[in-house]
Scaffold this active site. Structure first.
Site, PDB file in Angstrom:
ATOM      1  N   SER A  27      70.464 -10.639  25.522  1.00 51.23           N
ATOM      2  CA  SER A  27      69.834 -10.353  24.221  1.00 51.23           C
ATOM      3  C   SER A  27      68.695 -11.309  23.875  1.00 51.23           C
ATOM      4  O   SER A  27      67.664 -10.862  23.347  1.00 51.23           O
ATOM      5  CB  SER A  27      70.884 -10.352  23.112  1.00 51.23           C
ATOM      6  OG  SER A  27      71.775  -9.291  23.314  1.00 51.23           O
ATOM      7  N   THR A  72      78.957 -10.819  19.333  1.00 52.02           N
ATOM      8  CA  THR A  72      79.493 -10.148  20.514  1.00 52.02           C
ATOM      9  C   THR A  72      80.936 -10.582  20.745  1.00 52.02           C
ATOM     10  O   THR A  72      81.546 -11.256  19.898  1.00 52.02           O
ATOM     11  CB  THR A  72      78.555 -10.355  21.731  1.00 52.02           C
ATOM     12  OG1 THR A  72      79.025  -9.512  22.783  1.00 52.02           O
ATOM     13  CG2 THR A  72      78.488 -11.792  22.202  1.00 52.02           C
ATOM     14  N   LYS A  76      83.673  -9.319  17.143  1.00 53.01           N
ATOM     15  CA  LYS A  76      83.106  -8.187  16.387  1.00 53.01           C
ATOM     16  C   LYS A  76      84.008  -7.720  15.242  1.00 53.01           C
ATOM     17  O   LYS A  76      83.514  -7.176  14.256  1.00 53.01           O
ATOM     18  CB  LYS A  76      82.818  -7.014  17.330  1.00 53.01           C
ATOM     19  CG  LYS A  76      81.673  -7.287  18.283  1.00 53.01           C
ATOM     20  CD  LYS A  76      81.346  -6.064  19.122  1.00 53.01           C
ATOM     21  CE  LYS A  76      80.352  -6.427  20.210  1.00 53.01           C
ATOM     22  NZ  LYS A  76      79.922  -5.270  20.987  1.00 53.01           N
ATOM     23  N   ASN A  97      78.372  -5.646  14.954  1.00 52.62           N
ATOM     24  CA  ASN A  97      77.659  -6.393  16.001  1.00 52.62           C
ATOM     25  C   ASN A  97      76.307  -6.909  15.510  1.00 52.62           C
ATOM     26  O   ASN A  97      75.624  -7.627  16.228  1.00 52.62           O
ATOM     27  CB  ASN A  97      77.465  -5.526  17.251  1.00 52.62           C
ATOM     28  CG  ASN A  97      76.342  -4.536  17.072  1.00 52.62           C
ATOM     29  OD1 ASN A  97      76.251  -3.863  16.053  1.00 52.62           O
ATOM     30  ND2 ASN A  97      75.463  -4.446  18.056  1.00 52.62           N
ATOM     31  N   ASP A 112      76.028  -0.751  18.069  1.00 58.86           N
ATOM     32  CA  ASP A 112      76.524  -0.367  19.408  1.00 58.86           C
ATOM     33  C   ASP A 112      76.680   1.151  19.484  1.00 58.86           C
ATOM     34  O   ASP A 112      76.252   1.789  20.450  1.00 58.86           O
ATOM     35  CB  ASP A 112      77.900  -0.992  19.680  1.00 58.86           C
ATOM     36  CG  ASP A 112      77.820  -2.472  19.982  1.00 58.86           C
ATOM     37  OD1 ASP A 112      76.809  -2.921  20.548  1.00 58.86           O
ATOM     38  OD2 ASP A 112      78.787  -3.197  19.652  1.00 58.86           O
ATOM     39  N   ALA A 141      85.459  -0.886  21.948  1.00 57.60           N
ATOM     40  CA  ALA A 141      84.276  -0.062  22.212  1.00 57.60           C
ATOM     41  C   ALA A 141      84.600   1.406  21.967  1.00 57.60           C
ATOM     42  O   ALA A 141      83.811   2.145  21.370  1.00 57.60           O
ATOM     43  CB  ALA A 141      83.812  -0.275  23.654  1.00 57.60           C
ATOM     44  N   TYR A 236      77.460  -0.775  33.087  1.00 58.53           N
ATOM     45  CA  TYR A 236      76.093  -0.673  33.619  1.00 58.53           C
ATOM     46  C   TYR A 236      75.886  -1.536  34.859  1.00 58.53           C
ATOM     47  O   TYR A 236      74.833  -1.491  35.480  1.00 58.53           O
ATOM     48  CB  TYR A 236      75.055  -1.028  32.547  1.00 58.53           C
ATOM     49  CG  TYR A 236      75.201  -2.418  31.978  1.00 58.53           C
ATOM     50  CD1 TYR A 236      74.618  -3.503  32.605  1.00 58.53           C
ATOM     51  CD2 TYR A 236      75.957  -2.631  30.834  1.00 58.53           C
ATOM     52  CE1 TYR A 236      74.772  -4.771  32.103  1.00 58.53           C
ATOM     53  CE2 TYR A 236      76.112  -3.903  30.318  1.00 58.53           C
ATOM     54  CZ  TYR A 236      75.524  -4.964  30.954  1.00 58.53           C
ATOM     55  OH  TYR A 236      75.694  -6.221  30.458  1.00 58.53           O
ATOM     56  N   GLY A 257      75.791   2.752  31.039  1.00 61.97           N
ATOM     57  CA  GLY A 257      75.799   2.015  29.778  1.00 61.97           C
ATOM     58  C   GLY A 257      74.569   1.158  29.499  1.00 61.97           C
ATOM     59  O   GLY A 257      74.502   0.477  28.478  1.00 61.97           O
TER      60      GLY A 257
HETATM   61  P1  ATR Z   1      86.500  -3.285  24.685  1.00 58.61           P
HETATM   62  O1  ATR Z   1      86.306  -4.022  23.397  1.00 58.61           O
HETATM   63  O2  ATR Z   1      85.428  -3.526  25.703  1.00 58.61           O
HETATM   64  O3  ATR Z   1      86.748  -1.830  24.469  1.00 58.61           O
HETATM   65  P2  ATR Z   1      89.302  -3.814  24.971  1.00 58.61           P
HETATM   66  O4  ATR Z   1      89.437  -3.720  23.491  1.00 58.61           O
HETATM   67  O5  ATR Z   1      89.993  -4.915  25.697  1.00 58.61           O
HETATM   68  O6  ATR Z   1      87.779  -3.930  25.383  1.00 58.61           O
HETATM   69  O7  ATR Z   1      89.763  -2.389  25.587  1.00 58.61           O
HETATM   70  C1  ATR Z   1      89.795  -2.140  26.930  1.00 58.61           C
HETATM   71  C2  ATR Z   1      90.215  -0.670  27.201  1.00 58.61           C
HETATM   72  O8  ATR Z   1      90.206  -0.480  28.598  1.00 58.61           O
HETATM   73  C3  ATR Z   1      91.625  -0.338  26.754  1.00 58.61           C
HETATM   74  O9  ATR Z   1      91.683   1.026  26.428  1.00 58.61           O
HETATM   75  C4  ATR Z   1      92.445  -0.629  28.004  1.00 58.61           C
HETATM   76  O10 ATR Z   1      93.666   0.089  28.110  1.00 58.61           O
HETATM   77  P3  ATR Z   1      95.000  -0.469  27.374  1.00 58.61           P
HETATM   78  O11 ATR Z   1      94.845  -0.180  25.914  1.00 58.61           O
HETATM   79  O12 ATR Z   1      96.103   0.289  28.003  1.00 58.61           O
HETATM   80  O13 ATR Z   1      95.050  -1.944  27.687  1.00 58.61           O
HETATM   81  C5  ATR Z   1      91.500  -0.102  29.050  1.00 58.61           C
HETATM   82  N1  ATR Z   1      91.747  -0.731  30.347  1.00 58.61           N
HETATM   83  C6  ATR Z   1      91.388  -1.974  30.741  1.00 58.61           C
HETATM   84  N2  ATR Z   1      91.763  -2.200  32.015  1.00 58.61           N
HETATM   85  C7  ATR Z   1      92.363  -1.055  32.452  1.00 58.61           C
HETATM   86  C8  ATR Z   1      92.955  -0.637  33.680  1.00 58.61           C
HETATM   87  N3  ATR Z   1      92.980  -1.439  34.749  1.00 58.61           N
HETATM   88  N4  ATR Z   1      93.469   0.615  33.737  1.00 58.61           N
HETATM   89  C9  ATR Z   1      93.433   1.440  32.676  1.00 58.61           C
HETATM   90  N5  ATR Z   1      92.906   1.095  31.491  1.00 58.61           N
HETATM   91  C10 ATR Z   1      92.361  -0.114  31.370  1.00 58.61           C
END
Ligand code: ATR
Length: 293
Positions: A27, A72, A76, A97, A112, A141, A236, A257
């Site tokens: 950024s 970030t 957030k 954000n 975002d 996200a 991305y 992304g």
């Molecule tokens: P962000 O803010 O980037 O969305 P997050 O809040 O940690 O990050 O969310 C990550 C998402 O990716 C969640 O939906 C997570 O699934 P869970 O709710 O079951 O934890 C999903 N995720 C991350 N690693 C994963 C994996 N190896 N297999 C399936 N889902 C995964």
């Protein structure tokens, strides 16, 4: 010979990004490039903040009269309680954000989701209105993106996640505040693969497949793409994930992304400065930005 550097001086206004870690943030490069291009006396700095110091950091940014800043990972959501006002949309998304300081009052926004929507439309040529959208993941996200998709009039949103309770939470927010369009299910649900195949738009919101884990996919082998679907991956790096490669091989339109990351920054910049950046300029910056990532 010494060159006098006037680029930061007594009139410089400050912008920045708070998060932890922050070292990899792109950024500062994006925002400082735009400011230099316009000849605006703004400087954007990375600010690493520990969780225990978040409140002091926000108070400090106000006290130091920052014009605005980005927030970030991982702040957030936590940042919202320290702001004076937050847009209705950002409250529904549970995430801010972008913050603008107006005469000492801090206003929170979420760019975002707006960046996601803009980049999706630009690159795929279509929006979400009237569409059936399948979302993979239910984290921070996902919530912001799902709320935006619902606000733009999707006919149906299926939120699929490894942990069903997080998907239920997002579906509840949409159904209670926007309209009865969201349904949730676990990735291992019998219906998941069929709904995936039938969807018009597929959105991966998880980081599965991101460098260095490039051989992973957020869905198992039972999930098959249907030709003509539009498939978005929030990842991305790499620009073509295993998920997107599978989609392209099955005749789907694909969007990564990168545009989302770029446009969230453009929208934040417009909020801080009140400028509306010209499309040609934005596209020109984007083509350079792609090269440095
Ligand atoms: P962000 O803010 O980037 O969305 P997050 O809040 O940690 O990050 O969310 C990550 C998402 O990716 C969640 O939906 C997570 O699934 P869970 O709710 O079951 O934890 C999903 N995720 C991350 N690693 C994963 C994996 N190896 N297999 C399936 N889902 C995964």
């Amino acid at each position: 010979m010494i060159n006098i550097d006037y680029s930061i001086n007594g009139e410089t206004k400050l912008l920045g990004v708070i998060g932890n870690p922050i070292e990899h943030s792109i950024s500062p490069v994006l925002h400082n490039t735009i400011s230099r291009y316009f000849g605006l006396n703004l400087t954007y700095v990375p600010l690493k903040v520990e969780a225990s110091a978040l409140e002091y950091a926000i108070k400090g940014l106000r006290a130091l009269n920052f014009l605005g800043f980005n927030v970030t990972v991982p702040y957030k959501t936590d940042v919202i309680k320290f702001l004076d006002d937050t847009s209705k949309e950002a409250i529904m998304m549970g995430a801010v954000n972008t913050i603008k300081n107006i005469d000492g009052r801090l206003f929170g926004y979420n760019t975002d989701a707006e960046g996601f929507s803009r980049s999706f439309k630009d690159e795929s040529g279509s929006g979400f209105a009237g569409k059936t959208v399948v979302m993979i993941g239910a984290g921070g996200a996902a919530r912001a993106m799902a709320v935006r998709i619902a606000l733009e009039g999707a006919k149906k949103i299926y939120i699929m996640n490894r942990t069903v309770s997080s998907a239920e939470n997002i579906a509840g927010i949409i159904n209670n505040n926007i309209g009865q369009v969201a349904e949730c299910l676990g990735m291992d649900d019998k219906k998941a693969a069929e709904l995936f195949y039938r969807g018009d738009i597929i959105v991966n919101t998880t980081s599965v497949g991101m460098h260095p884990d490039v051989t992973s996919s957020p869905v198992g082998s039972g999930f098959v793409f249907r030709p003509g679907q539009v498939v978005f991956d929030a990842v991305y790096n790499p620009p073509v994930t295993r998920f997107l490669r599978g989609a392209a091989e099955n005749g789907c339109k694909t969007v990564n992304g990168l545009g989302m990351l770029f446009y969230q920054g453009i929208f934040a910049y417009e909020i801080w400065t009140g400028l509306k950046l010209k499309d040609e300029l934005v596209k020109e910056v984007y083509s350079e930005f792609v090269k440095i990532l």
